[in-house]
Write a protein that holds these residues in place. Structure first.
Motif, PDB file in Angstrom:
ATOM      1  N   ALA A   5       0.843  -1.193   0.000  1.00 58.47           N
ATOM      2  CA  ALA A   5       0.000   0.000   0.000  1.00 58.47           C
ATOM      3  C   ALA A   5       0.881   1.246   0.000  1.00 58.47           C
ATOM      4  CB  ALA A   5      -0.910   0.010   1.215  1.00 58.47           C
ATOM      5  N   PHE A   6       0.579   2.156  -0.921  1.00 57.99           N
ATOM      6  CA  PHE A   6       1.310   3.415  -1.012  1.00 57.99           C
ATOM      7  C   PHE A   6       0.492   4.524  -0.362  1.00 57.99           C
ATOM      8  CE2 PHE A   6       2.835   0.913  -4.615  1.00 57.99           C
ATOM      9  CZ  PHE A   6       4.203   0.961  -4.388  1.00 57.99           C
ATOM     10  N   ASN A   7       1.171   5.362   0.416  1.00 52.41           N
ATOM     11  CA  ASN A   7       0.540   6.494   1.077  1.00 52.41           C
ATOM     12  C   ASN A   7       1.353   7.746   0.790  1.00 52.41           C
ATOM     13  OD1 ASN A   7       0.352   3.989   3.166  1.00 52.41           O
ATOM     14  ND2 ASN A   7      -1.571   5.080   3.000  1.00 52.41           N
ATOM     15  N   GLY A   8       0.673   8.889   0.815  1.00 48.86           N
ATOM     16  CA  GLY A   8       1.380  10.136   0.582  1.00 48.86           C
ATOM     17  C   GLY A   8       0.582  11.335   1.039  1.00 48.86           C
ATOM     18  N   PRO A   9       1.218  12.501   1.035  1.00 50.78           N
ATOM     19  CA  PRO A   9       0.537  13.711   1.482  1.00 50.78           C
ATOM     20  C   PRO A   9      -0.587  14.140   0.533  1.00 50.78           C
ATOM     21  CG  PRO A   9       2.685  14.238   0.572  1.00 50.78           C
ATOM     22  CD  PRO A   9       2.595  12.746   0.640  1.00 50.78           C
ATOM     23  N   ASN A  10      -0.565  13.600  -0.686  1.00 52.27           N
ATOM     24  CA  ASN A  10      -1.614  13.856  -1.678  1.00 52.27           C
ATOM     25  C   ASN A  10      -1.680  12.654  -2.610  1.00 52.27           C
ATOM     26  OD1 ASN A  10       0.454  14.189  -3.708  1.00 52.27           O
ATOM     27  ND2 ASN A  10       0.763  16.259  -2.932  1.00 52.27           N
ATOM     28  N   ASP A  11      -2.413  12.784  -3.696  1.00 51.94           N
ATOM     29  CA  ASP A  11      -2.558  11.644  -4.611  1.00 51.94           C
ATOM     30  C   ASP A  11      -1.487  11.596  -5.695  1.00 51.94           C
ATOM     31  OD1 ASP A  11      -3.432  13.834  -6.082  1.00 51.94           O
ATOM     32  OD2 ASP A  11      -5.110  12.752  -6.979  1.00 51.94           O
ATOM     33  N   GLN A  12      -0.460  12.441  -5.591  1.00 53.69           N
ATOM     34  CA  GLN A  12       0.590  12.497  -6.604  1.00 53.69           C
ATOM     35  C   GLN A  12       1.926  11.910  -6.162  1.00 53.69           C
ATOM     36  OE1 GLN A  12      -0.113  13.641  -9.809  1.00 53.69           O
ATOM     37  NE2 GLN A  12      -2.159  13.486  -8.920  1.00 53.69           N
ATOM     38  N   ARG A  13       2.272  12.054  -4.881  1.00 52.85           N
ATOM     39  CA  ARG A  13       3.578  11.583  -4.399  1.00 52.85           C
ATOM     40  C   ARG A  13       3.406  10.611  -3.244  1.00 52.85           C
ATOM     41  NH1 ARG A  13       7.737  12.514  -0.712  1.00 52.85           N
ATOM     42  NH2 ARG A  13       6.613  14.094   0.453  1.00 52.85           N
ATOM     43  N   ALA A  14       3.935   9.426  -3.429  1.00 54.27           N
ATOM     44  CA  ALA A  14       3.924   8.416  -2.368  1.00 54.27           C
ATOM     45  C   ALA A  14       5.183   8.586  -1.527  1.00 54.27           C
ATOM     46  CB  ALA A  14       3.861   7.016  -2.960  1.00 54.27           C
ATOM     47  N   SER A  15       4.986   8.986  -0.285  1.00 50.77           N
ATOM     48  CA  SER A  15       6.124   9.174   0.610  1.00 50.77           C
ATOM     49  C   SER A  15       6.332   7.969   1.531  1.00 50.77           C
ATOM     50  CB  SER A  15       5.936  10.439   1.446  1.00 50.77           C
ATOM     51  OG  SER A  15       4.749  10.357   2.205  1.00 50.77           O
ATOM     52  N   LYS A  16       5.395   7.009   1.459  1.00 47.04           N
ATOM     53  CA  LYS A  16       5.476   5.827   2.320  1.00 47.04           C
ATOM     54  C   LYS A  16       4.917   4.629   1.566  1.00 47.04           C
ATOM     55  CE  LYS A  16       3.066   4.088   6.441  1.00 47.04           C
ATOM     56  NZ  LYS A  16       2.090   4.504   7.479  1.00 47.04           N
ATOM     57  N   TYR A  60      -4.828  17.570   2.033  1.00 49.02           N
ATOM     58  CA  TYR A  60      -5.430  16.995   0.828  1.00 49.02           C
ATOM     59  C   TYR A  60      -6.430  15.895   1.180  1.00 49.02           C
ATOM     60  CZ  TYR A  60      -6.069  14.328  -3.429  1.00 49.02           C
ATOM     61  OH  TYR A  60      -6.638  13.657  -4.488  1.00 49.02           O
ATOM     62  N   TRP A  61      -6.132  15.086   2.184  1.00 51.65           N
ATOM     63  CA  TRP A  61      -6.953  13.926   2.525  1.00 51.65           C
ATOM     64  C   TRP A  61      -8.145  14.262   3.420  1.00 51.65           C
ATOM     65  CZ3 TRP A  61      -6.455  10.008  -0.504  1.00 51.65           C
ATOM     66  CH2 TRP A  61      -5.232   9.789  -1.136  1.00 51.65           C
ATOM     67  N   LYS A  62      -8.235  15.486   3.917  1.00 54.12           N
ATOM     68  CA  LYS A  62      -9.355  15.848   4.797  1.00 54.12           C
ATOM     69  C   LYS A  62     -10.669  15.731   4.026  1.00 54.12           C
ATOM     70  CE  LYS A  62     -11.154  19.223   7.963  1.00 54.12           C
ATOM     71  NZ  LYS A  62     -10.912  20.462   8.681  1.00 54.12           N
ATOM     72  N   GLY A  63     -11.557  14.894   4.530  1.00 54.40           N
ATOM     73  CA  GLY A  63     -12.862  14.706   3.916  1.00 54.40           C
ATOM     74  C   GLY A  63     -12.839  13.927   2.613  1.00 54.40           C
ATOM     75  N   ARG A  64     -11.753  13.216   2.345  1.00 56.09           N
ATOM     76  CA  ARG A  64     -11.602  12.484   1.086  1.00 56.09           C
ATOM     77  C   ARG A  64     -11.618  10.981   1.348  1.00 56.09           C
ATOM     78  NH1 ARG A  64     -10.040  14.588  -3.745  1.00 56.09           N
ATOM     79  NH2 ARG A  64      -9.464  16.526  -2.728  1.00 56.09           N
ATOM     80  N   ASP A  65     -12.319  10.236   0.520  1.00 55.07           N
ATOM     81  CA  ASP A  65     -12.341   8.784   0.616  1.00 55.07           C
ATOM     82  C   ASP A  65     -11.004   8.244   0.117  1.00 55.07           C
ATOM     83  OD1 ASP A  65     -12.709   6.023  -0.633  1.00 55.07           O
ATOM     84  OD2 ASP A  65     -14.603   6.253   0.458  1.00 55.07           O
ATOM     85  N   ARG A  66     -10.304   7.520   0.953  1.00 55.80           N
ATOM     86  CA  ARG A  66      -8.965   7.032   0.591  1.00 55.80           C
ATOM     87  C   ARG A  66      -8.988   6.027  -0.542  1.00 55.80           C
ATOM     88  NH1 ARG A  66      -6.447   4.268   5.578  1.00 55.80           N
ATOM     89  NH2 ARG A  66      -4.785   4.036   4.093  1.00 55.80           N
ATOM     90  N   TRP A  67     -10.102   5.327  -0.749  1.00 55.44           N
ATOM     91  CA  TRP A  67     -10.170   4.285  -1.779  1.00 55.44           C
ATOM     92  C   TRP A  67     -10.557   4.835  -3.133  1.00 55.44           C
ATOM     93  CZ3 TRP A  67      -7.502   0.467  -0.180  1.00 55.44           C
ATOM     94  CH2 TRP A  67      -7.460   0.168   1.181  1.00 55.44           C
ATOM     95  N   THR A  68     -11.432   5.840  -3.154  1.00 51.20           N
ATOM     96  CA  THR A  68     -11.862   6.404  -4.444  1.00 51.20           C
ATOM     97  C   THR A  68     -11.141   7.681  -4.796  1.00 51.20           C
ATOM     98  OG1 THR A  68     -13.636   7.759  -3.500  1.00 51.20           O
ATOM     99  CG2 THR A  68     -14.178   5.473  -4.101  1.00 51.20           C
ATOM    100  N   GLY A  69     -10.615   8.379  -3.778  1.00 54.46           N
ATOM    101  CA  GLY A  69      -9.977   9.675  -4.008  1.00 54.46           C
ATOM    102  C   GLY A  69     -10.985  10.812  -4.093  1.00 54.46           C
ATOM    103  N   GLU A  70     -12.263  10.486  -4.000  1.00 52.00           N
ATOM    104  CA  GLU A  70     -13.324  11.496  -4.106  1.00 52.00           C
ATOM    105  C   GLU A  70     -13.591  12.130  -2.752  1.00 52.00           C
ATOM    106  OE1 GLU A  70     -14.818  12.268  -7.061  1.00 52.00           O
ATOM    107  OE2 GLU A  70     -13.447  10.837  -7.999  1.00 52.00           O
ATOM    108  N   LEU A  71     -14.014  13.410  -2.779  1.00 50.71           N
ATOM    109  CA  LEU A  71     -14.415  14.085  -1.556  1.00 50.71           C
ATOM    110  C   LEU A  71     -15.719  13.478  -1.059  1.00 50.71           C
ATOM    111  CD1 LEU A  71     -13.586  17.801  -2.373  1.00 50.71           C
ATOM    112  CD2 LEU A  71     -12.489  16.366  -0.666  1.00 50.71           C
ATOM    113  N   ASP A  72     -15.799  13.292   0.252  1.00 53.95           N
ATOM    114  CA  ASP A  72     -17.020  12.755   0.855  1.00 53.95           C
ATOM    115  C   ASP A  72     -18.155  13.737   0.631  1.00 53.95           C
ATOM    116  OD1 ASP A  72     -15.630  10.539   1.773  1.00 53.95           O
ATOM    117  OD2 ASP A  72     -15.199  11.446   3.717  1.00 53.95           O
ATOM    118  N   GLN A  73     -19.358  13.226   0.515  1.00 50.87           N
ATOM    119  CA  GLN A  73     -20.523  14.053   0.247  1.00 50.87           C
ATOM    120  C   GLN A  73     -21.144  14.636   1.515  1.00 50.87           C
ATOM    121  OE1 GLN A  73     -21.424  14.890  -2.910  1.00 50.87           O
ATOM    122  NE2 GLN A  73     -19.589  13.770  -3.474  1.00 50.87           N
ATOM    123  N   GLY A  74     -20.540  14.402   2.672  1.00 48.30           N
ATOM    124  CA  GLY A  74     -21.085  14.848   3.955  1.00 48.30           C
ATOM    125  C   GLY A  74     -20.823  16.245   4.197  1.00 48.30           C
TER     126      GLY A  74
END
Length: 118
Positions: free
Chosen positions: A18-29, A104-118
């Motif tokens: 699993a790749f993680n990062g501060p945004n959806d462009q750079r994987a820092s982990k 970047y990840w605040k309120g974002r679904d980690r699996w779809t990358g989409e912002l939550d609708q809440g």
């Protein structure tokens, strides 16, 4: 690794990547776990990059391949995108809150990358 992940499941031991990062462009982990048999606790190992992308770091990638071979991994599960912040909830920031270092990840679904609708 991608080639092995595209193959059909061949049983245990199973490796997950699993790749993680501060945004959806750079994987820092990258977090790699090995599950030796069904029901076993995963053995987790992580690699980090301060400024580059771990997906392009040949040393890290070679170490991951070596790690999976050392554990005789037969199947690999891996997603083709960055799936969230590299910081750990409950360790790096309080449970139930968003990571203050990765807006970047605040309120974002980690699996779809989409912002939550809440």
């Amino acid at each position: 690794m991608r080639k092995k992940a595209k193959q059909e499941a061949r049983g245990y031991p199973v490796g997950t990547i699993a790749f993680n990062g501060p945004n959806d462009q750079r994987a820092s982990k990258v977090a790699v776990s090995v599950i030796p048999y069904e029901g076993a606790e995963p053995k987790l190992r992580r690699w980090f990059a301060e400024s580059n992308d771990v997906r392009a770091d040949e040393i890290v990638l070679a170490e991951i391949v070596t790690h999976l071979r050392e554990h005789s991994v037969r199947s690999v599960a891996m997603v083709d995108r960055i799936i969230g912040c590299p910081h750990e909830e409950g360790i790096d920031y309080p449970m139930g809150e968003s990571c203050p270092q990765c807006p970047y990840w605040k309120g974002r679904d980690r699996w779809t990358g989409e912002l939550d609708q809440g």
